[in-house]
Design a protein around this motif. Structure first.
Motif, short mmCIF file in Angstrom:
data_model
loop_
_atom_site.label_atom_id
_atom_site.label_comp_id
_atom_site.label_asym_id
_atom_site.label_seq_id
_atom_site.Cartn_x
_atom_site.Cartn_y
_atom_site.Cartn_z
N LEU A 16 -4.51 -7.39 6.25
CA LEU A 16 -3.93 -6.68 5.12
C LEU A 16 -5.01 -6.33 4.10
CD1 LEU A 16 -1.33 -5.63 3.85
CD2 LEU A 16 -1.11 -7.82 2.67
N TYR A 17 -5.91 -7.25 3.84
CA TYR A 17 -7.01 -6.98 2.92
C TYR A 17 -7.89 -5.85 3.45
CZ TYR A 17 -10.66 -7.66 -0.53
OH TYR A 17 -11.54 -7.46 -1.55
N GLY A 18 -8.11 -5.84 4.77
CA GLY A 18 -8.91 -4.77 5.37
C GLY A 18 -8.27 -3.41 5.16
N VAL A 19 -6.94 -3.33 5.26
CA VAL A 19 -6.22 -2.08 5.00
C VAL A 19 -6.37 -1.70 3.53
CG1 VAL A 19 -3.92 -1.03 4.87
CG2 VAL A 19 -4.56 -2.36 6.89
N GLY A 25 -7.41 -1.10 -2.84
CA GLY A 25 -6.58 -2.28 -3.04
C GLY A 25 -5.11 -2.07 -2.78
N TYR A 26 -4.73 -0.86 -2.40
CA TYR A 26 -3.32 -0.51 -2.19
C TYR A 26 -2.96 -0.46 -0.72
CZ TYR A 26 -3.31 0.76 -7.10
OH TYR A 26 -3.40 0.73 -8.45
N PHE A 27 -1.67 -0.63 -0.46
CA PHE A 27 -1.15 -0.51 0.91
C PHE A 27 0.34 -0.23 0.82
CE2 PHE A 27 -0.92 -4.92 -0.33
CZ PHE A 27 0.35 -5.31 0.04
N SER A 28 0.89 0.32 1.89
CA SER A 28 2.33 0.60 1.93
C SER A 28 3.04 -0.55 2.63
CB SER A 28 2.60 1.91 2.68
OG SER A 28 2.30 1.75 4.05
N SER A 29 4.34 -0.62 2.43
CA SER A 29 5.13 -1.66 3.10
C SER A 29 5.06 -1.49 4.61
CB SER A 29 6.58 -1.65 2.61
OG SER A 29 7.15 -0.37 2.78
N LEU A 51 0.39 -10.18 -5.39
CA LEU A 51 0.52 -8.73 -5.23
C LEU A 51 1.18 -8.13 -6.46
CD1 LEU A 51 1.94 -8.50 -1.58
CD2 LEU A 51 -0.45 -8.29 -2.30
N GLU A 52 0.97 -6.82 -6.64
CA GLU A 52 1.65 -6.05 -7.68
C GLU A 52 2.33 -4.86 -7.00
OE1 GLU A 52 -1.63 -4.82 -10.08
OE2 GLU A 52 -1.72 -6.73 -11.16
N ARG A 53 3.45 -4.43 -7.57
CA ARG A 53 4.14 -3.24 -7.04
C ARG A 53 3.64 -2.02 -7.82
NH1 ARG A 53 8.85 -3.21 -4.31
NH2 ARG A 53 9.46 -5.21 -5.20
N ALA A 54 3.12 -1.03 -7.10
CA ALA A 54 2.64 0.20 -7.75
C ALA A 54 3.79 1.20 -7.92
CB ALA A 54 1.52 0.82 -6.94
N ARG A 55 4.61 1.31 -6.91
CA ARG A 55 5.82 2.11 -6.92
C ARG A 55 6.61 1.68 -5.69
NH1 ARG A 55 3.83 7.32 -8.03
NH2 ARG A 55 5.97 7.87 -8.49
N ARG A 56 7.77 2.21 -5.50
CA ARG A 56 8.61 1.77 -4.39
C ARG A 56 7.86 1.91 -3.06
NH1 ARG A 56 13.82 4.11 -1.63
NH2 ARG A 56 14.71 2.15 -0.93
N ARG A 62 -3.58 -7.93 -6.17
CA ARG A 62 -3.73 -8.07 -7.62
C ARG A 62 -5.17 -8.12 -8.12
NH1 ARG A 62 -1.11 -12.24 -11.85
NH2 ARG A 62 -1.72 -11.02 -13.64
N HIS A 63 -6.00 -8.89 -7.50
CA HIS A 63 -7.35 -9.07 -8.04
C HIS A 63 -8.37 -8.10 -7.44
CE1 HIS A 63 -6.09 -12.40 -10.42
NE2 HIS A 63 -5.53 -12.97 -9.38
N PHE A 64 -7.88 -7.03 -6.87
CA PHE A 64 -8.79 -6.04 -6.32
C PHE A 64 -9.39 -5.23 -7.46
CE2 PHE A 64 -9.88 -4.67 -2.13
CZ PHE A 64 -10.53 -3.45 -2.35
N PRO A 65 -10.68 -4.92 -7.41
CA PRO A 65 -11.29 -4.17 -8.52
C PRO A 65 -10.68 -2.78 -8.68
CG PRO A 65 -12.94 -4.78 -6.84
CD PRO A 65 -11.62 -5.25 -6.36
N PRO A 66 -10.58 -2.29 -9.91
CA PRO A 66 -10.02 -0.95 -10.13
C PRO A 66 -10.91 0.14 -9.54
CG PRO A 66 -10.84 -1.89 -12.18
CD PRO A 66 -10.99 -2.95 -11.14
#
Length: 195
Positions: A16-19, A25-29, A51-56, A62-66
């Motif tokens: 998941l981190y690799g994706v 730092g983002y991924f889809s469900s 984790l944080e939800r960006a949108r649906r 969460r701790h991934f650099p911006p």
């Protein structure tokens, strides 16, 4: 705590981190499901703060650099990785004009035109099947090639000043040739912005 996705895969944080790593730092469900994370497991990690939800359907470690292109990555994932940033958004991303679009232009496959999907408010949706040879990667997101972008903007009512600047910059930087422009980009009868 829920452990496995319906596929019975063991959740793999490294996968998941690799994706997420190549997507700011983002991924889809759906991407999470492919590496063993069920929706209840994602929900659990939302409540623990991992984790944080960006949108649906779109999440962020969460701790991934911006990253400066985060908003574009999220919209690209929202489009199920089928959208291509285009028109004035592509001009701006590729530094081909001073234009600062107020909304993000995203070209989606023609099949989406009849969809009942609710577009994010910040998106101007265009529908066309953009061939692979008219797409390039700008850092983490796909954009239309400079030639395709100039053609789209020429047909889309970009102001004459910005359009001329984009044409000039693209030729000056060697992204397109004057001959390609003559053969591909339609001539404009007026340099005034269409309203």
């Amino acid at each position: 705590m829920p452990r496995r996705a319906a596929s019975n895969l063991v959740p793999d944080w490294n996968a998941l981190y690799g994706v997420a790593q190549v997507q700011a730092g983002y991924f889809s469900s759906l991407q999470a499901k492919e590496v063993g994370f069920s929706l209840p497991l994602l929900q659990y990690h939302l409540t623990t703060g991992r984790l944080e939800r960006a949108r649906r359907g779109i999440f962020r470690v969460r701790h991934f650099p911006p990253h400066p292109l985060e908003e574009f990555v999220v919209l690209w994932l929202w489009s199920d990785r089928q959208g291509v940033f285009s028109h004035t958004t592509a001009l701006s991303l590729c530094d081909l004009s001073d234009v600062l679009p107020s909304r993000i232009h995203l070209t989606l496959p023609s099949s989406w035109a009849q969809s009942r999907v609710k577009w994010p408010e910040e998106v101007v949706a265009h529908f066309a099947d953009v061939p692979a040879d008219e797409r390039v990667w700008h850092d983490l997101v796909p954009v239309t090639t400079p030639l395709r972008t100039l053609r789209d903007c020429g047909e889309g009512g970009l102001s004459g000043e910005h359009y001329r600047q984009a044409l000039h910059d693209a030729v000056k930087r060697g992204l397109v040739t004057a001959k390609q422009l003559r053969l591909t980009v339609p001539p404009r009868t007026s340099t005034r912005r269409s309203r």
